[in-house]
Design an enzyme around this catalytic site. Structure first.
Site, PDB file in Angstrom:
ATOM      1  N   TYR A  24      32.930  32.268  52.293  1.00  0.00           N
ATOM      2  CA  TYR A  24      32.562  33.335  51.284  1.00  0.00           C
ATOM      3  C   TYR A  24      30.973  33.906  51.011  1.00  0.00           C
ATOM      4  O   TYR A  24      30.882  34.796  50.759  1.00  0.00           O
ATOM      5  CB  TYR A  24      32.554  32.402  50.173  1.00  0.00           C
ATOM      6  CG  TYR A  24      32.326  33.167  48.560  1.00  0.00           C
ATOM      7  CD1 TYR A  24      33.153  33.723  48.077  1.00  0.00           C
ATOM      8  CD2 TYR A  24      31.473  32.291  48.329  1.00  0.00           C
ATOM      9  CE1 TYR A  24      32.327  34.649  47.075  1.00  0.00           C
ATOM     10  CE2 TYR A  24      30.327  33.201  46.713  1.00  0.00           C
ATOM     11  CZ  TYR A  24      31.127  34.364  46.164  1.00  0.00           C
ATOM     12  OH  TYR A  24      30.742  34.771  44.727  1.00  0.00           O
ATOM     13  N   TYR A 129      24.256  39.967  35.391  1.00  0.00           N
ATOM     14  CA  TYR A 129      25.587  41.412  34.956  1.00  0.00           C
ATOM     15  C   TYR A 129      25.457  42.069  33.900  1.00  0.00           C
ATOM     16  O   TYR A 129      25.026  41.174  32.437  1.00  0.00           O
ATOM     17  CB  TYR A 129      26.196  40.699  35.699  1.00  0.00           C
ATOM     18  CG  TYR A 129      26.262  39.838  37.081  1.00  0.00           C
ATOM     19  CD1 TYR A 129      26.983  40.712  37.844  1.00  0.00           C
ATOM     20  CD2 TYR A 129      26.769  38.611  37.106  1.00  0.00           C
ATOM     21  CE1 TYR A 129      26.626  40.631  39.217  1.00  0.00           C
ATOM     22  CE2 TYR A 129      27.136  38.208  38.144  1.00  0.00           C
ATOM     23  CZ  TYR A 129      26.823  38.763  39.623  1.00  0.00           C
ATOM     24  OH  TYR A 129      26.927  38.313  40.561  1.00  0.00           O
ATOM     25  N   THR A 155      21.344  43.218  38.399  1.00  0.00           N
ATOM     26  CA  THR A 155      22.492  43.406  38.767  1.00  0.00           C
ATOM     27  C   THR A 155      23.298  44.478  38.819  1.00  0.00           C
ATOM     28  O   THR A 155      23.518  43.983  37.527  1.00  0.00           O
ATOM     29  CB  THR A 155      22.671  41.863  39.232  1.00  0.00           C
ATOM     30  OG1 THR A 155      22.427  40.781  39.902  1.00  0.00           O
ATOM     31  CG2 THR A 155      23.658  42.376  40.719  1.00  0.00           C
ATOM     32  N   ARG A 164      36.606  41.759  49.081  1.00  0.00           N
ATOM     33  CA  ARG A 164      36.457  40.588  50.142  1.00  0.00           C
ATOM     34  C   ARG A 164      37.415  40.571  50.973  1.00  0.00           C
ATOM     35  O   ARG A 164      37.491  39.209  50.685  1.00  0.00           O
ATOM     36  CB  ARG A 164      35.338  39.838  49.523  1.00  0.00           C
ATOM     37  CG  ARG A 164      34.221  40.708  49.247  1.00  0.00           C
ATOM     38  CD  ARG A 164      32.920  40.102  48.059  1.00  0.00           C
ATOM     39  NE  ARG A 164      32.422  40.007  47.190  1.00  0.00           N
ATOM     40  CZ  ARG A 164      31.227  40.000  45.760  1.00  0.00           C
ATOM     41  NH1 ARG A 164      31.776  38.822  45.827  1.00  0.00           N
ATOM     42  NH2 ARG A 164      30.422  40.878  46.016  1.00  0.00           N
ATOM     43  N   LYS A 251      18.309  44.690  39.677  1.00  0.00           N
ATOM     44  CA  LYS A 251      18.558  44.539  42.130  1.00  0.00           C
ATOM     45  C   LYS A 251      20.028  45.830  42.011  1.00  0.00           C
ATOM     46  O   LYS A 251      20.887  45.027  41.108  1.00  0.00           O
ATOM     47  CB  LYS A 251      18.913  43.188  41.757  1.00  0.00           C
ATOM     48  CG  LYS A 251      19.331  42.978  42.763  1.00  0.00           C
ATOM     49  CD  LYS A 251      19.396  41.125  42.945  1.00  0.00           C
ATOM     50  CE  LYS A 251      20.203  40.876  44.408  1.00  0.00           C
ATOM     51  NZ  LYS A 251      21.361  41.237  44.297  1.00  0.00           N
ATOM     52  N   HIS A 275      23.604  44.622  47.997  1.00  0.00           N
ATOM     53  CA  HIS A 275      24.542  43.398  47.399  1.00  0.00           C
ATOM     54  C   HIS A 275      24.670  41.905  49.024  1.00  0.00           C
ATOM     55  O   HIS A 275      25.825  41.678  48.798  1.00  0.00           O
ATOM     56  CB  HIS A 275      26.031  43.219  46.838  1.00  0.00           C
ATOM     57  CG  HIS A 275      25.482  42.226  45.931  1.00  0.00           C
ATOM     58  ND1 HIS A 275      25.689  42.673  44.323  1.00  0.00           N
ATOM     59  CD2 HIS A 275      26.293  40.929  46.034  1.00  0.00           C
ATOM     60  CE1 HIS A 275      25.791  41.638  44.001  1.00  0.00           C
ATOM     61  NE2 HIS A 275      26.056  40.692  44.770  1.00  0.00           N
ATOM     62  N   ARG A 278      28.266  42.922  50.504  1.00  0.00           N
ATOM     63  CA  ARG A 278      29.605  42.477  50.047  1.00  0.00           C
ATOM     64  C   ARG A 278      29.731  43.428  48.408  1.00  0.00           C
ATOM     65  O   ARG A 278      30.967  43.018  47.922  1.00  0.00           O
ATOM     66  CB  ARG A 278      28.723  41.452  48.745  1.00  0.00           C
ATOM     67  CG  ARG A 278      28.036  39.987  49.900  1.00  0.00           C
ATOM     68  CD  ARG A 278      27.569  38.853  49.452  1.00  0.00           C
ATOM     69  NE  ARG A 278      28.674  37.914  48.688  1.00  0.00           N
ATOM     70  CZ  ARG A 278      29.384  37.003  49.260  1.00  0.00           C
ATOM     71  NH1 ARG A 278      29.872  36.814  50.708  1.00  0.00           N
ATOM     72  NH2 ARG A 278      30.519  36.837  48.442  1.00  0.00           N
TER      73      ARG A 278
END
EC number: 1.1.-.-
Length: 381
Positions: A24, A129, A155, A164, A251, A275, A278
């Site tokens: 992860y 977020y 973010t 992912r 970010k 990120h 990711r």
């Protein structure tokens, strides 16, 4: 296992962690091209060696958002850090504070704001977020203020979750994920005892506090994924700018035009970031994106950078490319998983030593003296 370099911690973490947790943090989106390029592009940049410069006096200290940092490094927000060591966010925050650098708590941390902030003797940063549940956002901001958080890291590159694929293979998600995780924990007894048993509760502390009930990995994948907001725009951030009276950092910037928009918005800083590879595979590495962004907005706000930074040499490279400071993500989590708070402290000491060697041999006596002149201009560049 002998740890002699900052990069040694990855192998140490892999040996200790259940595969679902190692992969992860180690993995990226899709085929992981950007994940690899983040590291490869940065490590390929040649430093310009200079000699006989009388480097007897050298300082890594810098100022950022009215804080003095022992070096231009902060620990990045990383979700589920508390699954990598017992109460991992607290351990990482203590290590950062001991070394004189900021720690950034993730929205999706295991340890809540109220547990981490009192554990350290310097203000921490908090990452948030944009979510559909604006009530949660306001609640998190109010709690961050009450806990003495100084800097808000916002973010913006997750309006949707990244794909992912490695997570489905490792057991973090996909078919039979829960029983696969249990089996993996059983084959890693040291982690199962220290973190799995003694590190409870394993819920998402900041979200549980708001919702009033425990949350876990399924909520991380479910509730959080359902709350990402693809309708996000700069206008949605205006109320936060008005509410938050401290430094606010955006970010997830990879384009000069977005950096200029951040200046217009009134941000105090940006993080040049993909990120950690990711989110969207195939985008520019942070090292390649940074110079054009620095050319566009340097001096108008603070420029931070992350993604691909593994060593003190990488920190110097990012500063030379135009960053004022960097964020360490995977690197500190590997160290935390391998050796807890002591591991993160040692990592930061190794980063500092590597930076000192690089600065002495490039003739930079201070962070302010690291510039594009510290790099070799390659043929054809």
């Amino acid at each position: 296992m002998i740890i002699s370099a900052s990069t040694d911690y990855r192998a140490a973490a892999q040996r200790k962690l259940p595969p679902f947790l190692f992969h992860y943090i180690d993995g990226g989106a899709y085929a992981e091209y950007t994940l690899r390029r983040n590291v490869e592009d940065l490590s390929a940049i040649a430093l310009r060696q200079r000699v006989l410069k009388n480097m007897s006096e050298l300082s890594l200290e810098t100022r950022l958002f009215d804080e003095t940092l022992a070096m231009p490094v902060a620990l990045a927000p990383v979700g589920l850090t508390g699954m990598y060591a017992r109460r991992g966010e607290v351990q990482a925050a203590r290590a950062a504070a001991a070394k004189g650098v900021p720690f950034t708590l993730s929205t999706v941390s295991v340890c809540p704001i109220e547990e981490v902030a009192p554990a350290i003797d310097r203000p921490m940063w908090f990452q948030l977020y944009v979510l559909k549940d604006r009530g949660f956002m306001r609640n998190a901001l109010e709690r961050a203020k009450a806990a003495g958080v100084t800097t808000l890291v916002f973010t913006v590159d997750m309006p949707v979750p990244g794909a992912r694929y490695r997570d489905a293979h490792s057991g973090m998600s996909g078919p039979y994920a829960a029983p696969r995780r249990i089996l993996q924990a059983m084959t890693h007894p040291a982690w199962a005892w220290d973190v799995g048993l003694l590190g409870k509760p394993h819920d998402l502390g900041n979200i549980s506090t708001y919702r009033g009930n425990p949350t876990g990995l399924e909520d991380y994948i479910g509730w959080l994924g359902a709350n990402f907001d693809p309708s996000i725009s700069w206008k949605d951030l205006e109320w936060i700018r008005e509410f938050w009276n401290g430094p606010m950092v955006i970010k997830g910037i990879l384009d000069p035009e977005d950096a200029k928009d951040a200046v217009k918005f009134g941000a105090d800083g940006i993080v040049v970031s993909n990120h950690g590879g990711r989110q969207l595979d195939g985008v520019l590495s942070s090292a390649r994106a940074l110079p054009a962004i620095a050319d566009a907005v340097k001096g108008e706000l603070a420029i931070l950078a992350d993604s691909g930074i593994r060593t003190g040499l990488d920190v110097v490279r990012m500063i030379a490319l135009g960053a004022d400071s960097v964020l360490l993500g995977r690197a500190f989590v590997y160290a935390l998983a391998a050796a807890g708070e002591a591991g993160v402290r040692n990592l930061l000491e190794l980063i500092e030593k590597e930076m000192r060697v690089a600065m002495v041999l490039t003739g930079a006596k201070s962070i302010g003296e690291i510039s594009a002149d510290s790099l070799v201009r390659e043929l054809g560049a």
